[in-house]
Scaffold this motif. Structure first.
Motif, PDB file in Angstrom:
ATOM      1  N   ASN A   2       0.816  -1.217   0.000  1.00  0.00           N
ATOM      2  CA  ASN A   2       0.000   0.000   0.000  1.00  0.00           C
ATOM      3  C   ASN A   2       0.850   1.268   0.000  1.00  0.00           C
ATOM      4  N   TRP A   3       1.897   1.277   0.786  1.00  0.00           N
ATOM      5  CA  TRP A   3       2.735   2.462   0.852  1.00  0.00           C
ATOM      6  C   TRP A   3       3.438   2.728  -0.474  1.00  0.00           C
ATOM      7  N   LEU A   4       3.715   1.674  -1.250  1.00  0.00           N
ATOM      8  CA  LEU A   4       4.315   1.863  -2.573  1.00  0.00           C
ATOM      9  C   LEU A   4       3.335   2.552  -3.529  1.00  0.00           C
ATOM     10  N   LEU A   5       2.062   2.208  -3.409  1.00  0.00           N
ATOM     11  CA  LEU A   5       1.048   2.861  -4.244  1.00  0.00           C
ATOM     12  C   LEU A   5       0.940   4.346  -3.909  1.00  0.00           C
ATOM     13  N   VAL A   6       0.951   4.658  -2.619  1.00  0.00           N
ATOM     14  CA  VAL A   6       0.903   6.060  -2.191  1.00  0.00           C
ATOM     15  C   VAL A   6       2.167   6.779  -2.661  1.00  0.00           C
ATOM     16  N   LEU A   7       3.302   6.141  -2.521  1.00  0.00           N
ATOM     17  CA  LEU A   7       4.576   6.722  -2.949  1.00  0.00           C
ATOM     18  C   LEU A   7       4.584   6.990  -4.454  1.00  0.00           C
ATOM     19  N   LEU A   8       4.112   6.054  -5.236  1.00  0.00           N
ATOM     20  CA  LEU A   8       4.064   6.214  -6.692  1.00  0.00           C
ATOM     21  C   LEU A   8       3.123   7.354  -7.086  1.00  0.00           C
ATOM     22  N   GLY A   9       1.944   7.375  -6.482  1.00  0.00           N
ATOM     23  CA  GLY A   9       1.003   8.455  -6.765  1.00  0.00           C
ATOM     24  C   GLY A   9       1.575   9.808  -6.393  1.00  0.00           C
ATOM     25  N   GLY A  10       2.235   9.875  -5.244  1.00  0.00           N
ATOM     26  CA  GLY A  10       2.853  11.126  -4.810  1.00  0.00           C
ATOM     27  C   GLY A  10       4.006  11.540  -5.709  1.00  0.00           C
ATOM     28  N   ALA A  11       4.749  10.557  -6.198  1.00  0.00           N
ATOM     29  CA  ALA A  11       5.871  10.856  -7.092  1.00  0.00           C
ATOM     30  C   ALA A  11       5.390  11.427  -8.424  1.00  0.00           C
ATOM     31  N   ILE A  12       4.174  11.119  -8.794  1.00  0.00           N
ATOM     32  CA  ILE A  12       3.586  11.690 -10.009  1.00  0.00           C
ATOM     33  C   ILE A  12       2.916  13.026  -9.684  1.00  0.00           C
ATOM     34  N   GLY A  13       2.189  13.073  -8.579  1.00  0.00           N
ATOM     35  CA  GLY A  13       1.414  14.260  -8.228  1.00  0.00           C
ATOM     36  C   GLY A  13       2.254  15.477  -7.883  1.00  0.00           C
ATOM     37  N   ALA A  14       3.355  15.290  -7.174  1.00  0.00           N
ATOM     38  CA  ALA A  14       4.165  16.435  -6.746  1.00  0.00           C
ATOM     39  C   ALA A  14       4.779  17.195  -7.921  1.00  0.00           C
ATOM     40  N   THR A  69      -4.998   9.103  -2.326  1.00  0.00           N
ATOM     41  CA  THR A  69      -4.024   9.482  -1.308  1.00  0.00           C
ATOM     42  C   THR A  69      -2.720   9.967  -1.930  1.00  0.00           C
ATOM     43  N   GLY A  70      -2.194   9.227  -2.890  1.00  0.00           N
ATOM     44  CA  GLY A  70      -0.903   9.578  -3.485  1.00  0.00           C
ATOM     45  C   GLY A  70      -0.963  10.749  -4.444  1.00  0.00           C
ATOM     46  N   LEU A  71      -1.639  10.559  -5.570  1.00  0.00           N
ATOM     47  CA  LEU A  71      -1.672  11.594  -6.612  1.00  0.00           C
ATOM     48  C   LEU A  71      -2.350  12.868  -6.133  1.00  0.00           C
ATOM     49  N   CYS A  72      -3.589  12.752  -5.665  1.00  0.00           N
ATOM     50  CA  CYS A  72      -4.321  13.954  -5.237  1.00  0.00           C
ATOM     51  C   CYS A  72      -3.708  14.582  -3.995  1.00  0.00           C
ATOM     52  N   GLY A  73      -3.174  13.749  -3.106  1.00  0.00           N
ATOM     53  CA  GLY A  73      -2.526  14.280  -1.913  1.00  0.00           C
ATOM     54  C   GLY A  73      -1.316  15.137  -2.248  1.00  0.00           C
ATOM     55  N   ALA A  74      -0.579  14.741  -3.269  1.00  0.00           N
ATOM     56  CA  ALA A  74       0.604  15.513  -3.678  1.00  0.00           C
ATOM     57  C   ALA A  74       0.249  16.626  -4.653  1.00  0.00           C
ATOM     58  N   LEU A  75      -0.796  16.432  -5.431  1.00  0.00           N
ATOM     59  CA  LEU A  75      -1.201  17.430  -6.423  1.00  0.00           C
ATOM     60  C   LEU A  75      -1.816  18.660  -5.764  1.00  0.00           C
TER      61      LEU A  75
END
Length: 124
Positions: A2-14, A69-75
């Motif tokens: 799960n944390w990898l999915l959040v990390l990947l989404g955040g790596a795209i969103g930021a 969580t990942g993409l929108c959280g970082a976007l």
């Protein structure tokens, strides 16, 4: 996992947030923070659509972690919105500060509802 999915989404969103903010703001000759406004409203729309998809069973918890969580959280960025609003007020651009608060809240909530409605129409 799960944390990898959040990390990947955040790596795209930021970086997407940064690049979108810069591109949008470069097209406007004003102190109003259009870039931050754009990413926050876009993220709200995505999150609304994602929520609708999850509620309809069309997307699972892994997609929610990756995109929500990942993409929108970082976007999206509440801290930058707050800082830019404070900066507008401190520099005497009170109208823009108030407009930023009102427009961001109204447009963000509206975008969530539109995204949810689109997902309900598509999956419901």
């Amino acid at each position: 996992m799960n944390w990898l999915l959040v990390l990947l989404g955040g790596a795209i969103g930021a970086p997407l947030r940064y690049l979108t903010d810069r591109a949008v703001q470069a097209r406007h000759d004003t102190v109003f923070p259009w870039g931050t406004f754009a990413v926050n409203v876009t993220g709200s729309l995505i999150l609304g659509a994602l929520t609708g998809a999850v509620l309809a069973g069309a997307a699972g918890p892994q997609v929610q972690l990756l995109l929500g969580t990942g993409l929108c959280g970082a976007l999206t960025t509440y801290s930058t919105f707050s800082y830019e609003t404070l900066r507008l007020a401190e520099t005497g651009a009170l109208f823009f500060a108030v407009a930023n608060v009102i427009a961001s809240v109204v447009a963000g909530l509206g975008a969530v509802f539109v995204g949810l409605a689109i997902a309900q129409a598509a999956f419901g």
